[in-house]
Each structure stands twice: as structure tokens, then as C-alpha cells.
Design an enzyme around this catalytic site. Structure first.
Site, PDB file in Angstrom:
ATOM      1  N   GLU A  95       0.806  -1.216   0.000  1.00 38.73           N
ATOM      2  CA  GLU A  95       0.000   0.000   0.000  1.00 38.73           C
ATOM      3  C   GLU A  95       0.837   1.263   0.000  1.00 38.73           C
ATOM      4  O   GLU A  95       1.947   1.300   0.529  1.00 38.73           O
ATOM      5  CB  GLU A  95      -0.903   0.005   1.236  1.00 38.73           C
ATOM      6  CG  GLU A  95      -1.928  -1.090   1.145  1.00 38.73           C
ATOM      7  CD  GLU A  95      -2.825  -1.163   2.366  1.00 38.73           C
ATOM      8  OE1 GLU A  95      -3.935  -1.674   2.228  1.00 38.73           O
ATOM      9  OE2 GLU A  95      -2.419  -0.718   3.440  1.00 38.73           O
ATOM     10  N   CYS A 108       3.278   8.201   1.831  1.00 39.86           N
ATOM     11  CA  CYS A 108       3.883   7.138   2.632  1.00 39.86           C
ATOM     12  C   CYS A 108       3.943   5.888   1.762  1.00 39.86           C
ATOM     13  O   CYS A 108       2.912   5.454   1.242  1.00 39.86           O
ATOM     14  CB  CYS A 108       2.991   6.919   3.861  1.00 39.86           C
ATOM     15  SG  CYS A 108       3.486   5.522   4.859  1.00 39.86           S
ATOM     16  N   CYS A 115       7.011  -8.134   6.353  1.00 39.92           N
ATOM     17  CA  CYS A 115       8.189  -7.681   7.103  1.00 39.92           C
ATOM     18  C   CYS A 115       8.640  -8.807   8.020  1.00 39.92           C
ATOM     19  O   CYS A 115       7.807  -9.480   8.635  1.00 39.92           O
ATOM     20  CB  CYS A 115       7.832  -6.447   7.935  1.00 39.92           C
ATOM     21  SG  CYS A 115       9.248  -5.749   8.813  1.00 39.92           S
ATOM     22  N   CYS A 119       7.053  -7.014  14.635  1.00 41.27           N
ATOM     23  CA  CYS A 119       6.638  -6.284  15.839  1.00 41.27           C
ATOM     24  C   CYS A 119       5.170  -6.640  16.135  1.00 41.27           C
ATOM     25  O   CYS A 119       4.338  -6.612  15.225  1.00 41.27           O
ATOM     26  CB  CYS A 119       6.774  -4.777  15.613  1.00 41.27           C
ATOM     27  SG  CYS A 119       8.419  -4.278  15.077  1.00 41.27           S
ATOM     28  N   CYS A 122       2.107  -4.422  14.946  1.00 40.34           N
ATOM     29  CA  CYS A 122       2.073  -3.972  13.548  1.00 40.34           C
ATOM     30  C   CYS A 122       1.408  -5.020  12.676  1.00 40.34           C
ATOM     31  O   CYS A 122       1.816  -6.193  12.681  1.00 40.34           O
ATOM     32  CB  CYS A 122       3.503  -3.717  13.082  1.00 40.34           C
ATOM     33  SG  CYS A 122       3.625  -3.364  11.326  1.00 40.34           S
ATOM     34  N   GLU A 182      10.480  -3.165   6.235  1.00 38.52           N
ATOM     35  CA  GLU A 182      11.625  -2.510   6.887  1.00 38.52           C
ATOM     36  C   GLU A 182      12.579  -2.080   5.771  1.00 38.52           C
ATOM     37  O   GLU A 182      13.294  -2.911   5.199  1.00 38.52           O
ATOM     38  CB  GLU A 182      12.278  -3.493   7.861  1.00 38.52           C
ATOM     39  CG  GLU A 182      13.616  -3.057   8.414  1.00 38.52           C
ATOM     40  CD  GLU A 182      13.655  -1.612   8.931  1.00 38.52           C
ATOM     41  OE1 GLU A 182      12.891  -1.281   9.847  1.00 38.52           O
ATOM     42  OE2 GLU A 182      14.462  -0.819   8.409  1.00 38.52           O
ATOM     43  N   SER A 213      12.196   5.437   7.712  1.00 42.54           N
ATOM     44  CA  SER A 213      11.886   5.016   9.079  1.00 42.54           C
ATOM     45  C   SER A 213      12.420   3.598   9.264  1.00 42.54           C
ATOM     46  O   SER A 213      12.181   2.723   8.440  1.00 42.54           O
ATOM     47  CB  SER A 213      10.370   5.032   9.280  1.00 42.54           C
ATOM     48  OG  SER A 213      10.043   4.492  10.545  1.00 42.54           O
ATOM     49  N   LEU A 236      11.536   3.666  18.098  1.00 43.67           N
ATOM     50  CA  LEU A 236      12.103   3.324  19.409  1.00 43.67           C
ATOM     51  C   LEU A 236      11.120   2.458  20.215  1.00 43.67           C
ATOM     52  O   LEU A 236      11.423   1.349  20.601  1.00 43.67           O
ATOM     53  CB  LEU A 236      12.439   4.626  20.154  1.00 43.67           C
ATOM     54  CG  LEU A 236      13.427   4.543  21.289  1.00 43.67           C
ATOM     55  CD1 LEU A 236      14.767   3.988  20.839  1.00 43.67           C
ATOM     56  CD2 LEU A 236      13.616   5.931  21.915  1.00 43.67           C
ATOM     57  N   ASN A 312      -2.751   2.204  16.500  1.00 39.66           N
ATOM     58  CA  ASN A 312      -3.948   1.917  15.704  1.00 39.66           C
ATOM     59  C   ASN A 312      -4.248   0.430  15.812  1.00 39.66           C
ATOM     60  O   ASN A 312      -3.478  -0.387  15.289  1.00 39.66           O
ATOM     61  CB  ASN A 312      -3.718   2.290  14.237  1.00 39.66           C
ATOM     62  CG  ASN A 312      -3.624   3.786  14.080  1.00 39.66           C
ATOM     63  OD1 ASN A 312      -4.465   4.528  14.561  1.00 39.66           O
ATOM     64  ND2 ASN A 312      -2.565   4.243  13.436  1.00 39.66           N
ATOM     65  N   CYS A 355      -1.075   4.460  10.274  1.00 38.28           N
ATOM     66  CA  CYS A 355       0.140   3.681  10.507  1.00 38.28           C
ATOM     67  C   CYS A 355      -0.204   2.321  11.086  1.00 38.28           C
ATOM     68  O   CYS A 355      -1.007   2.224  11.998  1.00 38.28           O
ATOM     69  CB  CYS A 355       1.015   4.332  11.562  1.00 38.28           C
ATOM     70  SG  CYS A 355       1.572   5.920  11.143  1.00 38.28           S
TER      71      CYS A 355
HETATM   72  N1  SAH Z   1       9.649  -0.845   9.395  1.00 38.96           N
HETATM   73  C1  SAH Z   1       9.864   0.533   9.584  1.00 38.96           C
HETATM   74  C2  SAH Z   1       8.970   1.394   8.735  1.00 38.96           C
HETATM   75  C3  SAH Z   1       7.552   0.958   8.579  1.00 38.96           C
HETATM   76  S1  SAH Z   1       6.563   1.026  10.029  1.00 38.96           S
HETATM   77  C4  SAH Z   1       9.727   0.896  11.068  1.00 38.96           C
HETATM   78  O1  SAH Z   1       9.283   0.067  11.843  1.00 38.96           O
HETATM   79  O2  SAH Z   1      10.106   2.009  11.416  1.00 38.96           O
HETATM   80  C5  SAH Z   1       6.306   2.783  10.172  1.00 38.96           C
HETATM   81  C6  SAH Z   1       5.846   3.247  11.526  1.00 38.96           C
HETATM   82  O3  SAH Z   1       4.525   2.802  11.815  1.00 38.96           O
HETATM   83  C7  SAH Z   1       6.739   2.732  12.645  1.00 38.96           C
HETATM   84  O4  SAH Z   1       7.085   3.728  13.568  1.00 38.96           O
HETATM   85  C8  SAH Z   1       5.849   1.718  13.272  1.00 38.96           C
HETATM   86  O5  SAH Z   1       6.237   1.468  14.551  1.00 38.96           O
HETATM   87  C9  SAH Z   1       4.481   2.359  13.148  1.00 38.96           C
HETATM   88  N2  SAH Z   1       3.394   1.407  13.399  1.00 38.96           N
HETATM   89  C10 SAH Z   1       3.390   0.097  13.112  1.00 38.96           C
HETATM   90  N3  SAH Z   1       2.232  -0.475  13.523  1.00 38.96           N
HETATM   91  C11 SAH Z   1       1.491   0.511  14.065  1.00 38.96           C
HETATM   92  C12 SAH Z   1       0.173   0.552  14.639  1.00 38.96           C
HETATM   93  N4  SAH Z   1      -0.598  -0.536  14.731  1.00 38.96           N
HETATM   94  N5  SAH Z   1      -0.282   1.744  15.085  1.00 38.96           N
HETATM   95  C13 SAH Z   1       0.477   2.851  14.978  1.00 38.96           C
HETATM   96  N6  SAH Z   1       1.719   2.873  14.419  1.00 38.96           N
HETATM   97  C14 SAH Z   1       2.225   1.705  13.976  1.00 38.96           C
HETATM   98 FE1  SF4 Z   2       8.220  -4.308  10.292  1.00 41.30          FE
HETATM   99 FE2  SF4 Z   2       8.127  -1.705  10.953  1.00 41.30          FE
HETATM  100 FE3  SF4 Z   2       5.956  -3.275  11.195  1.00 41.30          FE
HETATM  101 FE4  SF4 Z   2       8.001  -3.617  12.869  1.00 41.30          FE
HETATM  102  S1  SF4 Z   2       6.711  -1.785  12.679  1.00 41.30           S
HETATM  103  S2  SF4 Z   2       6.882  -5.259  11.800  1.00 41.30           S
HETATM  104  S3  SF4 Z   2       9.732  -3.198  11.519  1.00 41.30           S
HETATM  105  S4  SF4 Z   2       6.966  -2.735   9.304  1.00 41.30           S
END
Ligand code: SAH
Ligand code: SF4
Length: 385
Positions: A95, A108, A115, A119, A122, A182, A213, A236, A312, A355
Site C-alpha cells: 500500500e 507514505c 516484514c 513487531c 504492527c 523494513e 523510518s 524506538l 492503531n 500507521c
Molecule cells: N519498518 C519501519 C517502517 C515501517 S513502520 C519501522 O518500523 O520504522 C512505520 C511506523 O509505523 C513505525 O514507527 C511503526 O512502529 C508504526 N506502526 C506500526 N504499527 C502501528 C500501529 N498498529 N499503530 C500505529 N503505528 C504503527
Molecule cells: Fe516491520 Fe516496521 Fe511493522 Fe516492525 S513496525 S513489523 S519493523 S513494518
């Protein structure tokens, strides 16, 4: 050369394009001309490139193409946010999201189908990983969105009967690699895309307006600093290794001390004099006053700004967003310690474009979603309990 083997020009930087043109006896300036047609004018047919010689256009038609992956879904939010779902083949989709604001328009984009970092908060991580996107597939998101936004402006001008310059929010002024994947685990292809974003004959964005990011891939942060130092945001999300090991599993490989040292090394090259720390606000997990205190200690080690991201939710996460009052208090604690702190507004909620809700389908090849997130969530719940 058959059409399936044709070279998609979207993926070629100026060096590769100059080589290609050179094979047909063309001068280097032809490559720049071609680049302007493709990326600035957004054309997808060689016939439209009227200042190129007919034989050159024939060569191009025979060997090359200009195309984005098919767009399977296009959505608009009531707040003006737009989202495109690109079909990248074999049941994988990624997306891109355009977020218009008063003074800027931010696109974005995604770097991987899925990925591997996994995490638990996510939805991309939850889906597992299929493959890296190519430079062409990454830049195609920008190429396509720019065309779509321009088409919008043109149609509204016809309606208004005026030819005023587009408002800042109606052009792509910023690109953030915060979609699926990532970026620093797909380094070479992302680097090619970044170079095109910055190239004056392509998108001409300044390094300050392009943000990568990362969840903290330390060696690749160093390479990015040397190769193409754009603005850097670091996810972080936790102020100590024990919690970050669970929230961002890559921390087990590159713990906080190494990450912070890498941030300081990056600052020697960065176009801004700070790193943006992203910090997702998870109810009862990382949002206490004690966490804020630990974070303040960490922030003393790196010139940084904080961007607090209200979580989110998505169905499988089992996690909750911190209440708004808690987010405000947490932000206040950081600000009282002299740290510049913003709270990210949630945009495009009604089309799941916020996000972490970016969840184009991914055919998981790693079966990560059967392994890591559940374990991580259980671990977090245990800590909370
Ligand atoms: N992989 C990279 C870039 C993509 S994620 C990274 O982790 O930085 C981009 C941003 O969206 C990151 O800061 C991530 O932590 C945030 N993000 C991921 N899942 C989310 C969620 N469910 N709600 C809010 N932000 C989220
Ligand atoms: Fe991958 Fe970024 Fe999502 Fe973590 S927050 S699973 S590094 S896309």
C-alpha cells in the site's frame, strides 16, 4: 526481446539509463530527457516523448516499458487521505498512502511485501514476509500517486475554470518510507529509489523531505549515512532493552546502546540536526511515568525529537491504544524535560490507512505469524499482569 523481458524504466537511475541509451549510441543528455518524461511528466508511452528522435523512440518501444503494478483498490478518506493497494503478483499486495496537510502533502510508501521484524503491534509484521520490492516497484508508488494527484488537480481546474498553482497540500512535497516493510532490510533497492526521489531530473525532493523510518538495522543505518543521508526516523517504542526486545524483536540483535550510538554516527551526515524517535503509545505496556523517565535519560544521549504515535488497533494484536489523557500527560513529561514532542494525528481511519493498519495481503513465506507475535503478546501481557 519479448515484452515480458522488457526493461521497466521506472527502476533505472541516471547511471543505468545513461548506459542503456549509450548502447544505442545515444548521448548522456538523452538519458536526462528520458528521465524527465518518465518521472516529471509521468508519461507511460514513448509516443508522447515528442523531442526524442523517431528511431530512438522505436528502440525504446521495442525494449522498454514504463508501468506501475496494477492498482487493485483505490480509496479516499473523508479527510482527504488517499490509499492505493498495488498488486505485486502471486497474491501479494502493498500500500501507499497520500496525506494532505495545510503546508505539505506526504506520500507514505512501502518497501517490502510483509516484514520479517514481526513487531507485535504492527499488522504488516503480523502477516509475515514474502519478498523485497524492486526499485521499480518502490518508485512506481510515487510515480502512480503523483499522476493520480495531478489528474485530480486538472479535473478540478476544469471545474473551477481557473489555472491557479496547486496548493501545497495537493502536490507530493514529502515522501516517508513508513508503509509496509523494513526499508533497511531491502537496502540496495531502497537506495535506488531514494536516489531517484532526490534526482533533479526525476522527483527533485530535498534530503530533508525524504524520510526513512527504521526499526534499527544498525549496520545499514551506517551505510545510509554514507550513501544517501536522508532524514531518519527510528522506531524506538520502548525505553529499555527488556521491553524493546519484545516490542521490536530486532532489538535482540541490535540493542539500545548500539542503536543510540548508530544514531549519533548518522547525525554526522544527516540533513537535519536531530533524529526523530517514533514511540507508539500502548495502553499499560510502555506508557507509564516511569517509562517517560527512562526515555528522558535515553534522549539525553542523542539529539532527537519525539513523535508519539497513538496505537492503531487491528483485530489480532490483543493490544490497546493508550487513552488520550495518558498520551497528553506522557507528552507533557517529555516536554517538561525540554524534549520537542509531537503527537501524531491519526489520518485516514475510515479507510484503514493509518500507521500499522497497512495490511495489503502478503503470502507469508516465513510463517512468522504462526510463531512470533503471539509469543510476544503473551510476554507483554505477562509483564503487565
Ligand atoms: N519498518 C519501519 C517502517 C515501517 S513502520 C519501522 O518500523 O520504522 C512505520 C511506523 O509505523 C513505525 O514507527 C511503526 O512502529 C508504526 N506502526 C506500526 N504499527 C502501528 C500501529 N498498529 N499503530 C500505529 N503505528 C504503527
Ligand atoms: Fe516491520 Fe516496521 Fe511493522 Fe516492525 S513496525 S513489523 S519493523 S513494518
Amino acid at each position: 526481446m519479448s515484452s515480458t523481458e522488457s526493461i521497466n524504466l521506472l527502476g533505472l537511475d541516471i547511471a543505468a539509463l545513461t548506459d542503456l541509451v549509450g548502447q544505442w549510441g545515444g548521448k548522456p543528455f538523452r538519458a536526462k530527457q528520458l528521465q524527465r518524461w518518465v518521472h516529471q511528466h509521468g508519461v507511460d508511452s514513448f509516443d508522447q516523448m515528442t523531442d526524442l528522435a523517431r528511431e530512438f523512440r522505436q528502440q525504446l518501444t521495442e525494449h522498454c516499458s514504463i508501468h506501475a503494478p496494477d492498482v487493485s483498490i483505490e480509496q479516499r478518506s473523508t479527510d482527504g487521505t488517499r490509499k492505493w493497494l498495488f498488486d505485486v503478483g502471486k497474491n501479494n499486495a502493498v500500500e501507499a498512502v497520500f496525506i494532505p496537510e495545510d503546508d505539505r502533502g506526504t506520500l507514505c510508501i512501502s518497501s517490502q511485501a510483509g516484514c520479517t521484524v514481526a513487531c507485535p503491534f504492527c499488522s504488516t509484521g503480523y502477516q509475515g514476509f514474502n519478498r523485497n520490492l524492486t526499485t521499480a516497484e518502490i518508485i512506481a508508488q510515487l510515480w502512480y500517486a503523483k499522476r493520480a494527484i495531478q489528474a485530480d488537480i486538472q479535473s478540478s481546474r476544469i471545474g473551477e475554470g481557473a489555472l491557479a498553482a496547486p496548493e501545497p497540500a495537493r502536490v507530493i512535497s514529502n515522501v516517508v518510507m513508513m508503509g509496509m516493510g523494513e526499508p533497511l532490510l531491502n537496502y540496495d533497492q531502497v537506495l535506488g529509489a531514494l536516489r531517484l526521489m532526490l534526482d533533479d531530473n526525476a522527483y527533485g525532493l530535498s534530503r530533508r523531505r525524504v524520510t526513512v523510518s527504521t526499526s534499527g538495522v544498525v549496520p545499514m543505518m551506517d551505510r545510509l549515512g554514507r550513501d544517501c543521508p536522508v532524514a531518519l526516523a527510528v522506531s524506538l517504542h520502548a525505553p529499555n532493552d527488556a521491553l524493546r526486545d519484545r516490542l521490536v524483536p530486532l532489538n535482540r540483535k541490535y540493542p539500545l546502546a548500539e542503536l543510540l550510538a548508530a544514531c549519533n554516527r548518522y547525525l554526522e551526515f544527516a540533513p537535519r540536526d536531530f533524529i526523530t524517535f517514533e514511540y507508539i503509545m500502548l495502553d499499560g505496556v510502555n506508557d507509564s511515568d516511569e517509562h517517560a523517565r527512562e526515555l528522558i535519560t535515553i534522549a539525553k544521549q542523542v539529539r532527537c525529537k519525539f513523535n508519539l504515535i497513538p496505537f492503531n488497533p487491528f483485530p489480532q494484536s490483543g493490544l490497546k491504544r493508550s487513552p488520550a489523557t495518558r498520551v497528553r500527560l506522557f507528552a507533557q513529561r517529555l516536554m517538561d524535560a525540554g524534549l520537542v514532542t509531537t503527537v501524531r494525528k491519526t489520518r485516514g481511519d475510515d479507510i484503514a490507512a493509518a500507521c500499522g493498519q497497512l495490511a495489503g495481503d502478503v503470502k507469508d513465506r516465513t510463517r512468522i505469524n504462526e510463531r512470533l507475535p503471539d509469543r510476544a503478546i503473551i510476554a507483554i501481557k505477562q509483564e503487565r499482569g
